[in-house]
Scaffold this active site. Structure first.
Site, PDB file in Angstrom:
ATOM      1  CG  ASN A  23      -2.426  -1.060   1.432  1.00 34.62           C
ATOM      2  OD1 ASN A  23      -2.473  -1.679  -0.458  1.00 34.62           O
ATOM      3  ND2 ASN A  23      -2.909  -1.265   1.765  1.00 34.62           N
ATOM      4  NE  ARG A 121     -12.743  -0.697  -1.931  1.00 35.57           N
ATOM      5  CZ  ARG A 121     -11.968  -1.184  -1.553  1.00 35.57           C
ATOM      6  NH1 ARG A 121     -11.361  -2.093  -2.356  1.00 35.57           N
ATOM      7  NH2 ARG A 121     -10.312  -0.819  -1.156  1.00 35.57           N
ATOM      8  CG  ASP A 124     -17.440  10.434  -2.965  1.00 31.47           C
ATOM      9  OD1 ASP A 124     -16.869   9.478  -2.994  1.00 31.47           O
ATOM     10  OD2 ASP A 124     -18.496  11.215  -2.161  1.00 31.47           O
ATOM     11  CB  ILE A 327     -13.280   0.768   7.050  1.00 34.31           C
ATOM     12  CG1 ILE A 327     -12.836   0.535   7.300  1.00 34.31           C
ATOM     13  CG2 ILE A 327     -13.060   1.198   5.841  1.00 34.31           C
ATOM     14  CD1 ILE A 327     -12.711   3.091   8.672  1.00 34.31           C
TER      15      ILE A 327
HETATM   16  C1  UD1 Z   1      -8.461   1.618   2.883  1.00 34.89           C
HETATM   17  C2  UD1 Z   1      -7.666   1.063   4.063  1.00 34.89           C
HETATM   18  C3  UD1 Z   1      -7.150   1.606   3.699  1.00 34.89           C
HETATM   19  C4  UD1 Z   1      -5.618   0.788   3.396  1.00 34.89           C
HETATM   20  C5  UD1 Z   1      -6.551   0.111   2.134  1.00 34.89           C
HETATM   21  C6  UD1 Z   1      -6.466  -1.020   1.324  1.00 34.89           C
HETATM   22  C7  UD1 Z   1      -9.195   3.360   6.079  1.00 34.89           C
HETATM   23  C8  UD1 Z   1      -9.749   4.240   6.571  1.00 34.89           C
HETATM   24  N1  UD1 Z   1      -9.419   2.830   5.039  1.00 34.89           N
HETATM   25  O1  UD1 Z   1      -7.509   2.721   2.231  1.00 34.89           O
HETATM   26  O2  UD1 Z   1      -5.855   1.422   4.869  1.00 34.89           O
HETATM   27  O3  UD1 Z   1      -4.808   0.876   3.743  1.00 34.89           O
HETATM   28  O4  UD1 Z   1      -7.922   0.358   1.557  1.00 34.89           O
HETATM   29  O5  UD1 Z   1      -7.369  -2.167   1.606  1.00 34.89           O
HETATM   30  O6  UD1 Z   1      -9.451   1.965   6.080  1.00 34.89           O
HETATM   31  N2  UD1 Z   1     -15.102   6.941   0.332  1.00 34.89           N
HETATM   32  C9  UD1 Z   1     -16.259   7.223  -0.093  1.00 34.89           C
HETATM   33  N3  UD1 Z   1     -15.350   8.300  -0.873  1.00 34.89           N
HETATM   34  C10 UD1 Z   1     -13.891   8.029  -1.591  1.00 34.89           C
HETATM   35  C11 UD1 Z   1     -12.885   7.507  -0.727  1.00 34.89           C
HETATM   36  C12 UD1 Z   1     -13.237   6.664   0.117  1.00 34.89           C
HETATM   37  O7  UD1 Z   1     -17.038   7.274   0.468  1.00 34.89           O
HETATM   38  O8  UD1 Z   1     -14.038   9.491  -2.635  1.00 34.89           O
HETATM   39  C13 UD1 Z   1     -15.213   5.541   1.591  1.00 34.89           C
HETATM   40  C14 UD1 Z   1     -15.019   4.177   1.171  1.00 34.89           C
HETATM   41  O9  UD1 Z   1     -15.937   3.804   0.348  1.00 34.89           O
HETATM   42  C15 UD1 Z   1     -14.662   3.252   2.509  1.00 34.89           C
HETATM   43  C16 UD1 Z   1     -14.424   4.954   3.257  1.00 34.89           C
HETATM   44  O10 UD1 Z   1     -14.620   5.440   2.742  1.00 34.89           O
HETATM   45  O11 UD1 Z   1     -15.753   3.431   3.299  1.00 34.89           O
HETATM   46  C17 UD1 Z   1     -12.678   4.321   3.408  1.00 34.89           C
HETATM   47  O12 UD1 Z   1     -11.889   4.512   2.189  1.00 34.89           O
HETATM   48  P1  UD1 Z   1     -10.244   5.335   1.533  1.00 34.89           P
HETATM   49  O13 UD1 Z   1      -9.787   4.916   3.069  1.00 34.89           O
HETATM   50  O14 UD1 Z   1     -10.747   6.080   0.545  1.00 34.89           O
HETATM   51  O15 UD1 Z   1      -9.925   2.952   1.211  1.00 34.89           O
HETATM   52  P2  UD1 Z   1      -9.096   3.572   0.490  1.00 34.89           P
HETATM   53  O16 UD1 Z   1      -7.950   3.803   0.022  1.00 34.89           O
HETATM   54  O17 UD1 Z   1      -8.952   1.572  -0.507  1.00 34.89           O
END
Ligand code: UD1
Length: 424
Positions: A23, A121, A124, A327
């Protein structure tokens, strides 16, 4: 199709080295686009997701070479700003190329990213932030077109500390005039790794690891060398495996501070853990106690990625462990497969109650996602008989050589499929 055969019941004992962080690697590979010369990256894990990132870099006109765990990327002759859909769909992290391309070329044409199906996921927050920096973004179905004649530094407030959005802003803001301040930023160690990398490239950024990050200037250097940090989730995986099976593990070159919450619960469950500056020592009698509630939350909380792994470790623990996932809405995909081994797990909305059983028995399982697949391998290690895990490549997306590490520790495990870590 990859096939894992696991004959459970062995203690695990020995020494392993933590792999480089997936990551951290993926956003940093995208950030290589910001360098007008050559980047040398060290301790790059050999993973399908890294392979996909390198293919994207090549598709954009970069010269990419790989030697062992080193990767050399020359982005001086970048010739495109469109990413083919099939490459975008191979992983979630392809979304990082949006911020990086905007910064380097002022435009980006891509489609929605793929990745593990953990529920909705959306991106936005990424789009909102890039628009605030001055990008014009059009969405046509699954296609996204971004353009910016110039980006302007702003204060951006994230309503949720999204890791991916924070990373995209960091990259795009390097090309912006004036200072960008991210409030409500994610605080994961991978944000710090990206800040360190960009600073090494000539950016002035401070605050990573806190909820306010400031990007104030960028004077790119034409060459740099950077070593990736250890992978905290792959490290946690080996700790959970040893905890579940019983044994003695010396995990070297890991950073135990980055997965303290996982170690906290393993300790509560009965493992002895000794942290050293260059690794950690974990001893487990194999008889664990239930723990909880284990509530996933943004860093420094308990990582959502480690939830399936800790769950696998606790399937035979005495008592009832409680998990609460905050999450992702669909992060218990491993559960129906674990039930086939005789586990007792009750799912109710975002909660999972795991009542420890005395014995698990072998079954044929299907990996559903990256960490869920790894959790099934771990559960197989403490089930009686031969467990099979069929996997369409999820596990190789994030683990360099899980089979080799577990064999080194004495597990009776074999793997048939494509060789681990083959770069194309
Ligand atoms: C997530 C994990 C991260 C992990 C990665 C890889 C968290 C907070 N994040 O990161 O630690 O290393 O997966 O598996 O645990 N969301 C929105 N809109 C957006 C972006 C995100 O609503 O534009 C929401 C997602 O749906 C989710 C949450 O925010 O519910 C976490 O998103 P985010 O941290 O962006 O996810 P990743 O970057 O995939």
């Amino acid at each position: 199709m990859d096939l894992w055969r696991i004959r459970g019941g062995r203690r695990l004992e020995g020494e392993c080295r933590a792999q480089g962080s997936k990551n951290a690697a993926l956003p940093i590979l995208a950030a290589c686009l910001l360098c007008p010369g050559t980047v040398e990256l060290r301790r790059v894990p050999r993973l399908l997701d890294v392979d996909a990132a390198l293919q994207i870099l090549r598709a954009l006109g970069c010269r990419v070479q790989q030697q062992g765990d080193r990767v050399y990327i020359d982005a001086s002759s970048i010739s495109g700003s469109a990413i083919p859909r099939d490459l975008m769909e191979r992983m979630r992290s392809s979304v990082f190329f949006m911020g990086a391309l905007l910064a380097r070329t002022g435009q980006a044409a891509l489609s929605l990213p793929g990745g593990c199906k953990l529920g909705k996921r959306p991106i936005d927050l990424h789009l909102m932030a890039l628009r605030e920096l001055g990008a014009e973004i059009e969405e046509e179905g699954e296609q996204i077109f971004c353009r910016a004649s110039s980006l302007k530094g702003r204060e951006i407030r994230l309503p949720f500390p999204s890791v991916g959005a924070t990373e995209n802003i960091l990259m795009a803001a390097c090309a912006a005039r004036g200072e960008t301040v991210i409030r409500g930023a994610a605080r994961e160690p991978e944000i710090l790794a990206l800040q360190d990398f960009l600073c090494c490239m000539g950016a002035e950024i401070r605050g990573a690891g806190t909820d306010t990050v400031r990007i104030s200037a960028f004077h790119p250097k034409s060459a740099l060398c950077f070593t990736l940090p250890p992978d905290r989730i792959a490290s946690a995986t080996l700790c959970c495996a040893c905890a579940a099976c019983g044994g003695d593990l010396w995990l070297k070159d890991c950073d135990s501070a980055h997965f303290s919450t996982v170690l906290y619960f393993l300790n509560q469950a009965g493992c002895d853990i000794m942290r050293k500056s260059d690794g950690l020592y974990l001893r487990s009698a194999g008889k664990l106690r239930a723990v909880g509630p284990v509530v996933t939350s943004p860093y420094p909380g308990f990582p959502t990625d480690a939830q399936p792994l800790l769950m696998a470790a606790l399937l035979r623990a005495e008592g009832e462990s409680l998990f609460r996932e905050t999450i992702f809405e669909n992060r218990y995909r491993q559960v129906p497969e674990l039930l086939k081994l005789g586990a007792r797990i009750r799912l109710e909305d975002r909660e999972a109650r795991v009542r420890g059983v005395r014995r698990l028995h072998a079954a044929a399982l299907e990996a559903t996602d990256l960490r869920g697949g790894a959790a099934m391998v771990l559960a197989g290690l403490c089930a009686e008989g031969e467990t099979l895990v069929r996997d369409s490549g999820h596990i190789r997306r994030g683990y360099e050589d899980l089979n080799g590490c577990l064999q080194l520790l004495g597990a009776d495990i074999s793997y048939e499929g494509e060789k681990h870590g083959v770069f194309v």
